[in-house]
Design a protein around this motif. Structure first.
Motif, PDB file in Angstrom:
ATOM      1  N   ARG A   8     -51.646  76.946 -15.494  1.00 18.20           N
ATOM      2  CA  ARG A   8     -50.686  75.936 -15.166  1.00 18.20           C
ATOM      3  C   ARG A   8     -49.400  75.810 -16.089  1.00 18.20           C
ATOM      4  O   ARG A   8     -48.631  74.962 -16.267  1.00 18.20           O
ATOM      5  CB  ARG A   8     -51.589  74.609 -15.365  1.00 18.20           C
ATOM      6  N   THR A   9     -49.384  76.686 -16.958  1.00 22.50           N
ATOM      7  CA  THR A   9     -48.211  76.891 -17.902  1.00 22.50           C
ATOM      8  C   THR A   9     -46.802  77.372 -17.038  1.00 22.50           C
ATOM      9  O   THR A   9     -46.830  77.686 -15.980  1.00 22.50           O
ATOM     10  CB  THR A   9     -48.444  77.633 -18.859  1.00 22.50           C
ATOM     11  N   PRO A  10     -45.650  76.794 -17.519  1.00 20.17           N
ATOM     12  CA  PRO A  10     -44.585  76.921 -16.367  1.00 20.17           C
ATOM     13  C   PRO A  10     -44.351  78.699 -16.273  1.00 20.17           C
ATOM     14  O   PRO A  10     -44.463  79.190 -17.242  1.00 20.17           O
ATOM     15  CB  PRO A  10     -43.362  76.335 -17.306  1.00 20.17           C
ATOM     16  N   LEU A  11     -43.729  78.842 -15.236  1.00 19.92           N
ATOM     17  CA  LEU A  11     -43.761  80.238 -14.977  1.00 19.92           C
ATOM     18  C   LEU A  11     -42.138  80.582 -15.564  1.00 19.92           C
ATOM     19  O   LEU A  11     -41.242  79.808 -15.359  1.00 19.92           O
ATOM     20  CB  LEU A  11     -43.235  80.587 -13.366  1.00 19.92           C
ATOM     21  N   HIS A  37     -43.035  78.766  -7.612  1.00 18.65           N
ATOM     22  CA  HIS A  37     -41.666  78.831  -8.147  1.00 18.65           C
ATOM     23  C   HIS A  37     -40.954  79.716  -7.139  1.00 18.65           C
ATOM     24  O   HIS A  37     -41.137  80.618  -6.508  1.00 18.65           O
ATOM     25  CB  HIS A  37     -41.768  79.625  -9.266  1.00 18.65           C
ATOM     26  N   SER A  38     -39.821  79.023  -6.820  1.00 14.54           N
ATOM     27  CA  SER A  38     -38.706  79.718  -6.010  1.00 14.54           C
ATOM     28  C   SER A  38     -38.102  80.714  -7.108  1.00 14.54           C
ATOM     29  O   SER A  38     -37.999  80.597  -8.138  1.00 14.54           O
ATOM     30  CB  SER A  38     -37.579  78.658  -5.713  1.00 14.54           C
ATOM     31  N   PRO A  39     -37.664  82.080  -6.382  1.00 16.53           N
ATOM     32  CA  PRO A  39     -36.943  83.190  -7.216  1.00 16.53           C
ATOM     33  C   PRO A  39     -35.686  82.529  -7.588  1.00 16.53           C
ATOM     34  O   PRO A  39     -34.909  83.331  -8.412  1.00 16.53           O
ATOM     35  CB  PRO A  39     -37.148  84.240  -6.525  1.00 16.53           C
ATOM     36  N   TRP A  42     -30.835  78.291  -8.277  1.00 15.02           N
ATOM     37  CA  TRP A  42     -30.252  77.172  -7.952  1.00 15.02           C
ATOM     38  C   TRP A  42     -31.391  76.225  -7.377  1.00 15.02           C
ATOM     39  O   TRP A  42     -31.170  74.955  -6.868  1.00 15.02           O
ATOM     40  CB  TRP A  42     -29.201  77.395  -6.714  1.00 15.02           C
ATOM     41  N   LEU A  43     -32.532  76.563  -7.470  1.00 16.29           N
ATOM     42  CA  LEU A  43     -33.574  75.556  -6.693  1.00 16.29           C
ATOM     43  C   LEU A  43     -34.648  75.442  -7.807  1.00 16.29           C
ATOM     44  O   LEU A  43     -35.472  76.214  -8.005  1.00 16.29           O
ATOM     45  CB  LEU A  43     -34.289  76.361  -5.557  1.00 16.29           C
ATOM     46  N   GLY A  44     -34.579  74.456  -8.511  1.00 15.81           N
ATOM     47  CA  GLY A  44     -35.240  74.064  -9.555  1.00 15.81           C
ATOM     48  C   GLY A  44     -36.725  73.276  -9.056  1.00 15.81           C
ATOM     49  O   GLY A  44     -37.215  73.375  -7.994  1.00 15.81           O
ATOM     50  N   GLN A  45     -37.639  73.223  -9.963  1.00 13.01           N
ATOM     51  CA  GLN A  45     -38.993  72.643  -9.729  1.00 13.01           C
ATOM     52  C   GLN A  45     -39.061  71.444  -8.964  1.00 13.01           C
ATOM     53  O   GLN A  45     -39.989  71.387  -7.963  1.00 13.01           O
ATOM     54  CB  GLN A  45     -39.753  72.917 -10.980  1.00 13.01           C
ATOM     55  N   SER A  46     -38.333  70.415  -9.465  1.00 10.10           N
ATOM     56  CA  SER A  46     -38.261  69.145  -8.763  1.00 10.10           C
ATOM     57  C   SER A  46     -37.966  69.138  -7.464  1.00 10.10           C
ATOM     58  O   SER A  46     -38.474  68.844  -6.509  1.00 10.10           O
ATOM     59  CB  SER A  46     -37.576  68.436  -9.657  1.00 10.10           C
TER      60      SER A  46
END
Length: 347
Positions: A8-11, A37-39, A42-46
């Motif tokens: 569950r740690t951030p990628l 996660h998007s690669p 410009w597309l953040g997690q939120s």
């Protein structure tokens, strides 16, 4: 730190991951985290979570509309058919699989973003629910990553196949149900039947956005928008890598497609109707033709798999080119925790 917490740690950027001692391979992330996660920078997690939520909400609302359409228009007007036929249609199976995938990855992405550090010792019911909805725990011996990779592949093969079969086979041969198509529901004079139950030909934008919008809206969503969502998912919403081993994925694609044909044959016994015209001996006249269509059906699935594999490869290459010239980032605290957890996990 437990291995379950590391899931569950951030990628982080792969360039920031330290190499395992004595290993020549680059440290990589589990497929479950890559689905969250998007690669694209410009597309953040939120933003990703919001987009996934919108897609899931749209597909959920659309499911009720499609069910109403199938019961009322596809089977409600034919006394010889039963609404149970929809359970065996390829479009239904493809839609349900797509909805299930987006249901899973939305909650994975949501919990991964907002609840990344749930303690395994926490037995409160809220924590238990969050852990159930979080990306799965993965160990070196786990087959979960392979199973999810196969599921990801099957979902998107079915979604794209559903669109291709409809527009390239069913509609041209007159078996499409689009109003005004050769074998569709359209009336000869373009007028709705008594009580509005019969479909009318859609000949202009005014007709489409007028009284007869519901049927073409459902058909476009079922046989077009779902395929576009699948392609958007592959290119934008996740960073899942190309499927390996390729041979195993090819086997499972062919196996699941063959299993669907068995499900469709069972549907004939249960409802008296085949989902596809080419499965009906009375329609195609010769058994050899049925065998040809079956072979073509499975071959199309493998071709779509190759298309998906190429899309993922194209996305990976574009992302790699975009990251060229940037200096590698220093390992973060999270990267050290991921490595430490993997080194301590049982082999």
């Amino acid at each position: 730190m437990s291995s379950s917490q590391s899931e569950r740690t951030p990628l982080i950027d792969r360039s920031g991951l330290p190499l395992p001692i004595g290993s020549s391979q680059v440290q990589d992330h589990p497929i479950f985290l890559r689905a969250c996660h998007s690669p694209w920078p410009w597309l953040g997690q939120s933003g990703l979570v919001y987009i996934r939520g919108l897609i899931l909400a749209y597909l959920t609302a659309l499911s009720g509309m499609l069910l109403d359409y199938k019961i009322k228009y596809e089977y409600g007007e034919d006394e010889e058919k039963t609404a149970w036929c929809t359970l065996f249609e390829f479009s239904t199976v493809a839609f349900v699989l797509l909805w299930l995938y987006h249901f899973i990855v939305f909650f994975w992405s949501f919990t991964h973003l907002f609840y990344p550090d749930i303690e395994e010792e926490d037995q409160r019911w809220e924590s238990t629910v969050i852990k159930k909805l979080s990306p799965p725990v993965q160990t070196p011996q786990s087959r979960k990553r392979f199973y999810f990779s196969v599921f990801f592949t099957i979902v998107h093969v079915f979604a794209i196949m559903n669109c291709v079969i409809y527009w390239t086979v069913l509609v041209p041969l007159g078996y499409g149900k689009f109003p005004g198509a050769g074998g569709g529901d359209g009336g000869d004079d373009g007028d709705a039947g008594e009580g509005g139950e019969e479909s009318a030909s859609i000949t202009s934008a005014e007709d489409f956005f007028g009284d007869y919008w519901f049927q073409p809206y459902c058909l476009i969503n079922l046989y077009c928008i779902t395929g576009l969502i699948a392609i958007f998912e592959i290119l934008v919403l996740n960073s899942i890598k190309r499927q390996v081993p390729v041979g195993s994925h090819i086997f499972f694609v062919a196996f699941v497609l063959s299993a669907y044909l068995g499900w469709a044959a069972f549907g004939k016994l249960f409802t008296g109707e085949y989902p596809f015209f080419w499965m009906d001996r009375e329609e195609v006249e010769k058994t050899e033709y049925i065998a040809s269509y079956v072979s073509g059906f499975v071959s199309l699935g493998l071709t779509v798999f190759a298309f998906i594999y190429g899309l993922i490869g194209m996305r990976e290459n574009l992302c790699d080119k975009g990251s060229q010239g940037q200096s590698p980032s220093q390992p973060s605290q999270n990267s050290r925790q991921v490595l430490l957890a993997e080194e301590q996990s049982p082999e």
